[in-house]
Design an enzyme around this catalytic site. Structure first.
Site, short mmCIF file in Angstrom:
data_model
loop_
_atom_site.label_atom_id
_atom_site.label_comp_id
_atom_site.label_asym_id
_atom_site.label_seq_id
_atom_site.Cartn_x
_atom_site.Cartn_y
_atom_site.Cartn_z
N LYS A 54 0.84 -1.20 0.00
CA LYS A 54 0.00 0.00 0.00
C LYS A 54 0.87 1.25 0.00
CE LYS A 54 -3.77 -2.52 2.09
NZ LYS A 54 -4.44 -3.00 3.29
N GLN A 98 -4.64 -1.52 9.38
CA GLN A 98 -4.47 -2.85 8.80
C GLN A 98 -5.06 -3.91 9.74
OE1 GLN A 98 -3.15 -3.51 5.67
NE2 GLN A 98 -3.91 -5.56 6.07
N ASP A 121 -11.02 2.95 3.75
CA ASP A 121 -11.24 1.50 3.63
C ASP A 121 -12.73 1.16 3.58
OD1 ASP A 121 -9.39 -0.45 3.24
OD2 ASP A 121 -8.86 -0.74 5.35
#
Ligand code: NAP
Length: 288
Positions: A54, A98, A121
């Site tokens: 990422k 994460q 997200d």
């Protein structure tokens, strides 16, 4: 029939080219690049790989990434404080935590703390609920990547029979909701589904996200179906494979995504997209 292979890397490369231009325009207008904060708690090796990818993808398009590595014993309070700080940081347009988090942390509590406007997200309950009501601020990245692949190949979703195998909160359910909102007729299957094949055989578009290597074999696929394989499974020899018997199903489908190189590159690309959109919204709001 031999399926066309949908090259997710190529679609992602094209989109990232467009995103790099948008980032340059933002920099010119705003005096800074869009900023994405990525928080990793602990040292899960798979998570470290995902986070590295990422961060690298951000730098490819010119997004500033801020990588925050916290020890596995970070307290819930300390993590929430970190999120609060990033919510208030004007140089940060997106916040990504994460997953998975260590077991002592309440994941929902942490995800709900992220400002909805920075939830790139798409895991905040507001954004999840928005998938039902059509008021999503950010679409979750993997389902959005699936949608973009279908769009890129001009595969009609309206009226199509879509079967999603896998009902997780981060892939299966949001994918089903997104495609339903585009007027597909959607069926969701999971571990307790009896006779999976009777459902998968109905699919014009079959999306598989179960995490079970080789789950979908040719006898379970209608001739001419579009098959999107979200699964990522690492074999003992290190090889990555999906949930679909790629070589077998390829002989029967009209389109198929490979693993690796299908949905995976699109997931990260949609994260870049959401971060840029967030920065564009902030800039537009500052001009009002
Ligand atoms: P997950 O949370 O483990 O959910 C798996 C889902 O599949 C569950 O709903 C489960 O049913 C269902 N399932 C499991 N075995 C099944 C079977 N034999 N028949 C029918 N349904 C079955 O996994 P996830 O996070 O959604 O991820 C799914 C896969 O996608 C994994 O391989 C993951 O690595 C991959 N993934 C890829 C990307 C990408 O960017 N390409 C992103 C995220 C995830 P129950 O609900 O009944 O348990």
């Amino acid at each position: 029939m031999v399926a066309k292979i949908i090259d997710g890397r190529e679609v992602a490369r094209k989109l990232r080219g467009e995103y790099a231009v948008r980032v340059s325009e933002l920099k010119a207008q705003n005096g800074r690049a869009p900023g994405l904060a990525v928080i990793l708690v602990g040292d899960n090796p798979a998570s470290q790989v995902y986070v590295r990818n990422k961060v690298r993808a951000c730098s490819d398009v010119g997004i500033d990434s801020k990588f925050i590595a916290l020890p596995a014993n970070t307290t819930q309070a300390a993590l929430l404080q970190q999120v609060d700080d990033l919510n208030g940081d004007m140089t940060i347009d997106g916040i990504l935590i994460q997953l998975p988090l260590p077991p002592h942390i309440d994941i929902r509590d942490v995800l709900e703390r992220i400002s909805v406007e920075k939830d790139v997200d798409g895991f905040h309950l507001y954004n999840v609920g928005g998938l039902v009501t059509g008021s999503t601020v950010f679409s979750p990245c993997t389902p959005y990547g699936v949608q973009k692949l279908l769009e890129h190949e001009k595969i009609p979703v309206e009226g199509a029979n879509v079967v999603v195998v896998g009902a997780s909160n981060i892939v299966g359910k949001p994918t089903a909701l997104m495609l339903m909102s585009q007027d597909a007729t959607v069926c969701i299957c999971h571990k307790k589904t009896r006779d999976l094949a009777q459902f998968t055989l109905l699919a014009d578009i079959l999306v598989v996200a179960a995490g079970v290597p080789g789950l979908i074999v040719p006898q379970m696929v209608k001739t001419g179906a579009v098959v999107i394989d979200v699964g990522i499974n690492r074999l003992p020899d290190g090889t990555l494979i999906g949930d679909v018997d790629f070589e077998g199903v390829r002989q029967k489908a009209s389109y198929i995504t490979p693993v690796p190189g299908g949905v995976g590159p699109m997931t990260v690309t949609m994260l870049l997209h959401n971060t840029i959109v967030s920065a564009e919204r902030t800039l537009a709001a500052s001009k009002r």
